[in-house]
Design a protein around this motif. Structure first.
Motif, PDB file in Angstrom:
ATOM      1  N   ALA A   1     -21.291  46.368   5.475  1.00 18.64           N
ATOM      2  CA  ALA A   1     -20.771  45.000   5.478  1.00 18.64           C
ATOM      3  C   ALA A   1     -20.550  44.486   4.066  1.00 18.64           C
ATOM      4  CB  ALA A   1     -21.734  44.080   6.221  1.00 18.64           C
ATOM      5  N   HIS A   2     -19.458  43.748   3.934  1.00 17.60           N
ATOM      6  CA  HIS A   2     -19.211  42.982   2.713  1.00 17.60           C
ATOM      7  C   HIS A   2     -19.662  41.537   2.906  1.00 17.60           C
ATOM      8  CE1 HIS A   2     -16.049  45.993   1.067  1.00 17.60           C
ATOM      9  NE2 HIS A   2     -17.247  46.202   0.568  1.00 17.60           N
ATOM     10  N   ARG A   3     -19.521  41.031   4.162  1.00 16.03           N
ATOM     11  CA  ARG A   3     -20.003  39.692   4.471  1.00 16.03           C
ATOM     12  C   ARG A   3     -21.511  39.763   4.707  1.00 16.03           C
ATOM     13  NH1 ARG A   3     -15.845  37.094   8.875  1.00 16.03           N
ATOM     14  NH2 ARG A   3     -13.893  37.349   7.690  1.00 16.03           N
ATOM     15  N   LEU A   4     -22.262  39.288   3.761  1.00 13.35           N
ATOM     16  CA  LEU A   4     -23.716  39.383   3.881  1.00 13.35           C
ATOM     17  C   LEU A   4     -24.253  38.502   4.990  1.00 13.35           C
ATOM     18  CD1 LEU A   4     -24.725  39.470   0.103  1.00 13.35           C
ATOM     19  CD2 LEU A   4     -24.054  41.328   1.622  1.00 13.35           C
ATOM     20  N   SER A   5     -23.450  37.519   5.410  1.00 12.07           N
ATOM     21  CA  SER A   5     -23.899  36.639   6.493  1.00 12.07           C
ATOM     22  C   SER A   5     -24.048  37.393   7.803  1.00 12.07           C
ATOM     23  CB  SER A   5     -22.913  35.487   6.680  1.00 12.07           C
ATOM     24  OG  SER A   5     -21.615  35.991   7.002  1.00 12.07           O
ATOM     25  N   THR A   6     -23.366  38.542   7.934  1.00  8.58           N
ATOM     26  CA  THR A   6     -23.408  39.294   9.194  1.00  8.58           C
ATOM     27  C   THR A   6     -24.627  40.209   9.286  1.00  8.58           C
ATOM     28  OG1 THR A   6     -22.078  41.107   8.285  1.00  8.58           O
ATOM     29  CG2 THR A   6     -20.886  39.268   9.309  1.00  8.58           C
TER      30      THR A   6
ATOM     31  N   MET B   1     -24.819  39.218  -5.313  1.00  9.28           N
ATOM     32  CA  MET B   1     -23.703  39.255  -4.361  1.00  9.28           C
ATOM     33  C   MET B   1     -23.777  38.062  -3.409  1.00  9.28           C
ATOM     34  SD  MET B   1     -23.179  43.293  -3.383  1.00  9.28           S
ATOM     35  CE  MET B   1     -24.870  43.585  -2.946  1.00  9.28           C
ATOM     36  N   HIS B   2     -24.980  37.707  -2.963  1.00  7.83           N
ATOM     37  CA  HIS B   2     -25.141  36.595  -2.046  1.00  7.83           C
ATOM     38  C   HIS B   2     -24.735  35.276  -2.687  1.00  7.83           C
ATOM     39  CE1 HIS B   2     -27.448  33.368   0.020  1.00  7.83           C
ATOM     40  NE2 HIS B   2     -27.093  34.055   1.112  1.00  7.83           N
ATOM     41  N   GLN B   3     -25.139  35.074  -3.901  1.00  8.32           N
ATOM     42  CA  GLN B   3     -24.807  33.836  -4.595  1.00  8.32           C
ATOM     43  C   GLN B   3     -23.294  33.701  -4.791  1.00  8.32           C
ATOM     44  OE1 GLN B   3     -27.636  32.292  -4.001  1.00  8.32           O
ATOM     45  NE2 GLN B   3     -27.579  31.313  -6.017  1.00  8.32           N
ATOM     46  N   LEU B   4     -22.638  34.826  -5.083  1.00 11.30           N
ATOM     47  CA  LEU B   4     -21.185  34.784  -5.237  1.00 11.30           C
ATOM     48  C   LEU B   4     -20.509  34.407  -3.924  1.00 11.30           C
ATOM     49  CD1 LEU B   4     -20.466  37.933  -7.455  1.00 11.30           C
ATOM     50  CD2 LEU B   4     -20.208  35.532  -8.110  1.00 11.30           C
ATOM     51  N   GLN B   5     -21.006  34.947  -2.805  1.00 12.12           N
ATOM     52  CA  GLN B   5     -20.368  34.691  -1.518  1.00 12.12           C
ATOM     53  C   GLN B   5     -20.605  33.271  -1.020  1.00 12.12           C
ATOM     54  OE1 GLN B   5     -20.906  37.567   1.566  1.00 12.12           O
ATOM     55  NE2 GLN B   5     -20.343  39.314   0.258  1.00 12.12           N
ATOM     56  N   VAL B   6     -21.719  32.673  -1.386  1.00 13.34           N
ATOM     57  CA  VAL B   6     -21.967  31.291  -0.951  1.00 13.34           C
ATOM     58  C   VAL B   6     -21.410  30.289  -1.934  1.00 13.34           C
ATOM     59  CG1 VAL B   6     -24.008  31.938   0.367  1.00 13.34           C
ATOM     60  CG2 VAL B   6     -24.262  31.214  -2.024  1.00 13.34           C
ATOM     61  N   GLY B   7     -20.779  30.788  -3.005  1.00 13.38           N
ATOM     62  CA  GLY B   7     -20.100  29.893  -3.942  1.00 13.38           C
ATOM     63  C   GLY B   7     -20.974  29.338  -5.028  1.00 13.38           C
ATOM     64  N   LYS B   8     -22.116  29.987  -5.272  1.00  8.71           N
ATOM     65  CA  LYS B   8     -23.013  29.514  -6.332  1.00  8.71           C
ATOM     66  C   LYS B   8     -23.043  30.528  -7.470  1.00  8.71           C
ATOM     67  CE  LYS B   8     -26.116  27.080  -3.162  1.00  8.71           C
ATOM     68  NZ  LYS B   8     -27.515  26.968  -2.688  1.00  8.71           N
ATOM     69  N   ILE B   9     -23.182  30.042  -8.670  1.00  4.72           N
ATOM     70  CA  ILE B   9     -23.299  30.934  -9.829  1.00  4.72           C
ATOM     71  C   ILE B   9     -24.746  31.369  -9.931  1.00  4.72           C
ATOM     72  CG2 ILE B   9     -23.052  31.131 -12.344  1.00  4.72           C
ATOM     73  CD1 ILE B   9     -20.953  28.943 -12.198  1.00  4.72           C
ATOM     74  N   PRO B  10     -25.019  32.684  -9.861  1.00  2.25           N
ATOM     75  CA  PRO B  10     -26.420  33.124  -9.900  1.00  2.25           C
ATOM     76  C   PRO B  10     -27.073  32.805 -11.233  1.00  2.25           C
ATOM     77  CG  PRO B  10     -24.936  34.992 -10.135  1.00  2.25           C
ATOM     78  CD  PRO B  10     -24.080  33.794  -9.806  1.00  2.25           C
ATOM     79  N   THR B  11     -28.304  32.423 -11.140  1.00  2.00           N
ATOM     80  CA  THR B  11     -29.050  32.097 -12.362  1.00  2.00           C
ATOM     81  C   THR B  11     -29.621  33.333 -13.016  1.00  2.00           C
ATOM     82  OG1 THR B  11     -31.030  31.747 -11.041  1.00  2.00           O
ATOM     83  CG2 THR B  11     -29.648  29.823 -11.463  1.00  2.00           C
TER      84      THR B  11
END
Length: 677
Positions: free
Chosen positions: A625-630, A664-674
């Motif tokens: 999966a590329h969509r981590l939400s799945t 990867m998760h932060q990028l997909q939810v639209g947040k810049i990872p810290t």
């Protein structure tokens, strides 16, 4: 050696229907025998009956159907009586000079140039000359001598026509049987090729475009069909026909028959020379046909990309280059055929007739035995006939060479090592999968997977994530045994997968790809794949489990709705739902979802996610999966990077690590990872 092997295998395929072929050849022999009897009948009709009245006549006592009444006496041809039937010394002989017939009471000592002067006939042959007193016959008298010959002539003509009908019947039977046999042979060959394609390993198709494979199954086997239908039929027919003609010529005249045998080595030599010259052209042509098929297939598959990126001109130029190369070599082969086939036969025909004229003319000039008109007719007839099979053989050389080249290509495909097919089944898996220090390389040099270790227990869901090229799909390819590991091993329920056949391994697996493939048929047949163990009720249940019934029941024919090639009339989400149902209908112990939700809208994804919660129970499931939400609910998530597992754990555990998965998760939810691990 390759040519010998190819020819041997073509013969082996021909023997697949050998009874029909042998029966056809028997019918051919009968047809040729009946047809070639014609010139002998014509010779007998001319020499014995039409020109036979010039033979000596003798006086007989009794009248019958073969006697002639002339000058108050009965006469009969000397060849048709015995010495006991002859009375007195009465002898007659008829002689034709120009359009008139004359009768003399003397027997002609020899024949030659005939000249009439008054009532005297002078015959000259070389230095010899003889004169005879003759009487000119009127029309009624001449007819009386011909009358006994009418019945035999009619009988011979009837026999001739009857033999023609027999020959036509057996020729028809021969052609029908040979064509049926050829169709059976090619049917078997195509089945063998298609069956073998199913057994070829996936890596064979990595470097060979689908269009080239299709060309071998269709174009090349069709060329071989022409070999059996036309080429071999022509060669068999021509060979038997020529053999019959040579036998007939030997019966007529041994010397001239030996002279005509020169045609045989000429044909053999020409065949060898032609095949050597044409082989290169035909190999190139068949290769270009495959290239053209491959490009057409690729262009059709990628037509949307070609149009979207305005690549029409460039694609057309590439095609024109292939087409021009094909055209050039076709013309070279055409020039070779035009230069040789008809010209060769014409030269041979003219040389043969020159030899015939020289031979028969020389006999007359040297004072040898005169040749009868019937014999001359038969020879001319046979010589004319012999060049038809010669023409057929020469004209089929091009087709023969094309078929031979196509045969090499087909047999080359059949010689590719295939996977062993095992019909034995194994019990359904528990679903415990383990990768033990697995490494793998596609090219044998560069590893795409290195030291992969993980365990998936029965009923667990394992998710594979990572950037493109990290090795996710390679793990699935190894699990499905599309490829075998380079090092390490893979076990299912503790058993090394290499100890079972690929068919057994895949028996209890199901897969759903990112781009689902639907076959031409119906929705129902695409789910069951026409497997006899999957009922219509199971098909409907599988479709309902994935939520596909919502759109299917709105269709005119519902589950029997036709599916066009690749399911082009359905949306990407609808195709994916049908693909999900297909995997579930086979009730796999191990279910693989290869980015199966990548092309699905959010609403359809929600439907599938709900369905998956039910269908994953009791199954080991692998999800790419590329969509981590799945994959939030996955029991184990493996994060791959450059062929190695760099992180593993549940969704929450990996987020806490704040490594690559967190990034990867932060990028997909639209947040810049810290923090990037």
């Amino acid at each position: 050696m390759q040519k010998h092997t190819t020819n041997k295998r073509l013969v082996q395929y021909a023997l697949y229907d050998k009874r029909t072929i042998f029966l056809a050849l028997l019918m051919l022999v009968i047809a040729v025998g009946a047809e070639l009897t014609g010139p002998f009948i014509a010779k007998r009709m001319i020499d014995n009956h039409m020109m036979g009245i010039e033979n000596p006549w003798v006086e007989v006592v009794e009248e019958d159907n073969s006697t002639v009444f002339y000058n108050n006496h009965y006469y009969k041809r000397k060849a048709n009586v015995t010495d006991d039937d002859i009375i007195g010394d009465g002898t007659l002989q008829l002689v034709q000079v120009g359009q008139s017939f004359y009768m003399t009471n003397q027997h002609l000592l020899f024949d030659g140039e005939r000249v009439i002067s008054g009532d005297t006939l002078t015959i000259t042959r070389g230095d010899e000359q003889a004169s005879y007193e003759v009487v000119k016959l009127n029309r009624n008298e001449l007819f009386s001598f011909y009358k006994p010959e009418i019945s035999p002539i009619i009988a011979l003509l009837s026999l001739y026509v009857g033999l023609l009908f027999i020959a036509a019947f057996f020729q028809y039977g021969k052609s029908l049987l040979l064509q049926k046999s050829a169709n059976r042979i090619i049917q078997k060959m195509r089945t063998d090729v298609f069956h073998h394609i199913q057994r070829l390993p996936i890596q064979y198709f990595d470097n060979l475009p689908a269009g080239k494979v299709v060309a071998r199954v269709t174009n090349d086997t069709e060329a071989i069909r022409e070999l059996y239908v036309k080429v071999l039929a022509s060669f068999f027919t021509s060979g038997i026909y020529m053999t019959g003609i040579f036998i007939a010529l030997f019966f007529l005249d041994v010397k001239l028959a030996l002279l005509t045998l020169v045609l045989v080595p000429i044909l053999v030599i020409w065949t060898l020379v032609y095949r050597k010259l044409a082989s290169t052209y035909n190999h190139f042509i068949r290769t270009k046909v495959s290239d053209i098929n491959g490009m057409i297939n690729e262009s059709i598959q990628g037509i949307t990309i070609i149009q979207a990126f305005r690549r029409k001109k460039e694609t057309l130029n590439e095609f024109e280059k292939l087409n021009e190369d094909h055209f050039t070599y076709q013309n070279k082969l055409l020039s070779l055929n035009a230069l040789t086939s008809h010209n060769l036969v014409g030269v041979l025909r003219n040389v043969a007739f020159v030899a015939l004229i020289w031979y028969f003319g020389g006999q007359s000039m040297t004072g040898a035995t005169m040749v009868s008109i019937g014999l001359l007719y038969a020879f001319v007839d046979y010589l004319n006939r012999i060049f038809q099979p010669v023409t057929d053989i020469v004209n089929q050389l091009a087709q023969l060479e094309q078929a031979r080249v196509s045969s090499e290509r087909v047999f080359q495909l059949l010689d590719e090592p295939g996977e062993q097919v095992t019909i034995e089944t194994i019990p359904r898996y528990e679903g415990n999968v383990a990768f033990e220090d697995v490494s793998f390389s596609y090219d044998g040099e560069n590893d795409v997977l290195r030291n992969i270790n993980f365990t998936a227990r029965k009923g667990e869901t394992v998710a594979l994530v990572g950037h493109t090229g990290s090795g996710k799909s390679s793990i699935i390819n190894l699990l499905f045994r599309y490829y075998d590991v380079s090092r390490g091993r893979i076990t299912i329920d503790g058993q090394d997968v290499k100890n079972s056949s690929r068919q057994q391994i895949r028996k209890h697996m199901g897969i759903v790809l990112q781009d689902p493939f639907l076959f031409t048929g119906t929705i129902g047949s695409n789910v069951s794949l026409d497997h006899p163990d999957i009922s219509e009720q199971q098909v409907k249940k599988a479709l309902k489990d994935v939520g596909a019934d919502r759109f299917i029941e709105k269709l005119p024919k519902q589950y029997g709705e036709p599916v066009l090639e690749k399911g082009s009339t359905f949306s990407a989400g609808e195709r994916q739902l049908i693909s999900f149902a297909r995997a579930l209908a086979f009730n796999p112990a191990i279910l693989i979802l290869d980015e199966a939700t990548a092309n699905i809208d959010t609403e359809t994804e929600t439907v599938i996610q709900e369905a998956l919660k039910i269908v994953k129970e009791g199954r080991t499931t692998f999800i790419i999966a590329h969509r981590l939400s799945t994959i939030r609910d996955a029991d184990q998530i493996l994060v791959l990077d450059h062929g190695e597992i760099v992180e593993r754990g549940t969704h929450e555990e990996l987020l806490q690590q704040e490594g690559k998965y967190y990034h990867m998760h932060q990028l997909q939810v639209g947040k810049i990872p810290t923090k990037v691990g």
